[in-house]
Design a protein around this motif. Structure first.
Motif, short mmCIF file in Angstrom:
data_model
loop_
_atom_site.label_atom_id
_atom_site.label_comp_id
_atom_site.label_asym_id
_atom_site.label_seq_id
_atom_site.Cartn_x
_atom_site.Cartn_y
_atom_site.Cartn_z
N LEU A 68 0.83 -1.21 0.00
CA LEU A 68 0.00 0.00 0.00
C LEU A 68 0.86 1.25 0.00
O LEU A 68 0.53 2.25 -0.64
N VAL A 69 1.99 1.23 0.70
CA VAL A 69 2.81 2.43 0.86
C VAL A 69 4.12 2.39 0.07
O VAL A 69 4.82 3.39 0.00
N GLN A 70 4.45 1.26 -0.53
CA GLN A 70 5.73 1.11 -1.20
C GLN A 70 5.96 2.17 -2.28
O GLN A 70 7.04 2.74 -2.37
N GLY A 71 4.98 2.45 -3.08
CA GLY A 71 5.12 3.43 -4.15
C GLY A 71 5.06 4.87 -3.70
O GLY A 71 5.25 5.79 -4.50
N LEU B 125 0.60 -19.15 -10.05
CA LEU B 125 -0.69 -18.54 -9.76
C LEU B 125 -0.62 -17.69 -8.48
O LEU B 125 -1.16 -16.58 -8.45
N PHE B 126 0.06 -18.20 -7.45
CA PHE B 126 0.23 -17.41 -6.23
C PHE B 126 0.99 -16.12 -6.52
O PHE B 126 0.61 -15.04 -6.07
N GLN B 127 2.06 -16.23 -7.28
CA GLN B 127 2.88 -15.06 -7.61
C GLN B 127 2.08 -14.07 -8.46
O GLN B 127 2.19 -12.86 -8.28
N SER B 128 1.29 -14.55 -9.37
CA SER B 128 0.46 -13.67 -10.20
C SER B 128 -0.57 -12.94 -9.35
O SER B 128 -0.80 -11.74 -9.54
N ALA C 220 -0.15 -4.27 -7.57
CA ALA C 220 -0.56 -3.17 -8.45
C ALA C 220 -1.81 -2.48 -7.92
O ALA C 220 -1.89 -1.25 -7.89
N SER C 221 -2.78 -3.27 -7.48
CA SER C 221 -4.02 -2.71 -6.95
C SER C 221 -3.77 -1.90 -5.68
O SER C 221 -4.29 -0.78 -5.52
N THR D 146 -4.15 2.10 -5.08
CA THR D 146 -5.02 2.52 -3.98
C THR D 146 -4.27 3.44 -3.02
O THR D 146 -4.81 4.48 -2.59
N GLY D 147 -3.03 3.08 -2.68
CA GLY D 147 -2.23 3.92 -1.79
C GLY D 147 -2.00 5.30 -2.37
O GLY D 147 -2.13 6.32 -1.67
#
Length: 175
Positions: free
Chosen positions: A5-8, A121-124, A131-132, A136-137
């Protein structure tokens, strides 16, 4: 969830604090590489010593505490450049360590006959969530401020600590 959420927000936050763009670029580039490598090594050591389950707990606790410190420093306007750099480097290192622990843990959920497919699938799903959550952040920071987004990240970190036992019990039921 909380770190994504805050990384970007690191770069925009530092620029909004008056730190020159070239300094932020060098910090994010070099600091990110060093933090990522150190965090990966630390995550590997933690998982090797404590196991993936306990490693996730330890790293999640550290991440919740660090995000609370970052939130507090923003809220209290304790924003000296060296402190901000240290906090954000530590956050990047913890993110890398959390990848090691969570991906090690996810391997336990893969089916023996198709581990590559399951892990992909887990990594995707992780990439889609990243990204979401990043979008959002950024949106929330623009509407409510950085302090609110960091507070939400602290709350998500605490929620994650509550979810880990549920996830661990789910695996026992599946196997």
């Amino acid at each position: 969830m909380s770190g994504r959420l805050v990384q970007g927000l690191t770069g925009p936050f530092l620029i909004d604090q008056g730190i020159p763009l070239n300094t932020v670029g060098v910090f994010n580039g070099m600091g990110g590489v060093v933090a990522g490598l150190c965090g990966t090594v630390i995550g590997g050591i933690v998982v090797r010593k404590a196991g993936a389950k306990n490693g996730m707990y330890l790293i999640a606790i550290c991440q919740a505490a660090l995000l609370a410190v970052i939130f507090s420093s923003i809220k209290l306007q304790f924003l000296h450049i060296s402190i901000l750099f240290a906090l954000f480097v530590c956050e990047a290192a913890l993110m890398a360590a959390s990848f090691v622990a969570s991906y090690s843990r996810l391997m336990a959920f893969t089916a023996p006959h198709q581990p590559g497919i399951d892990f992909t699938l887990f990594q995707s799903a992780s990439a889609i969530a990243a990204a979401s959550l990043g979008a959002t952040g950024a949106f929330l920071a623009g509407k409510t401020g950085y302090d609110t987004v960091f507070l939400i990240s602290v709350m998500l970190s605490l929620a994650a600590l509550c979810l880990i036992p549920f996830i661990n019990s789910f695996q026992k039921k599946c196997l």
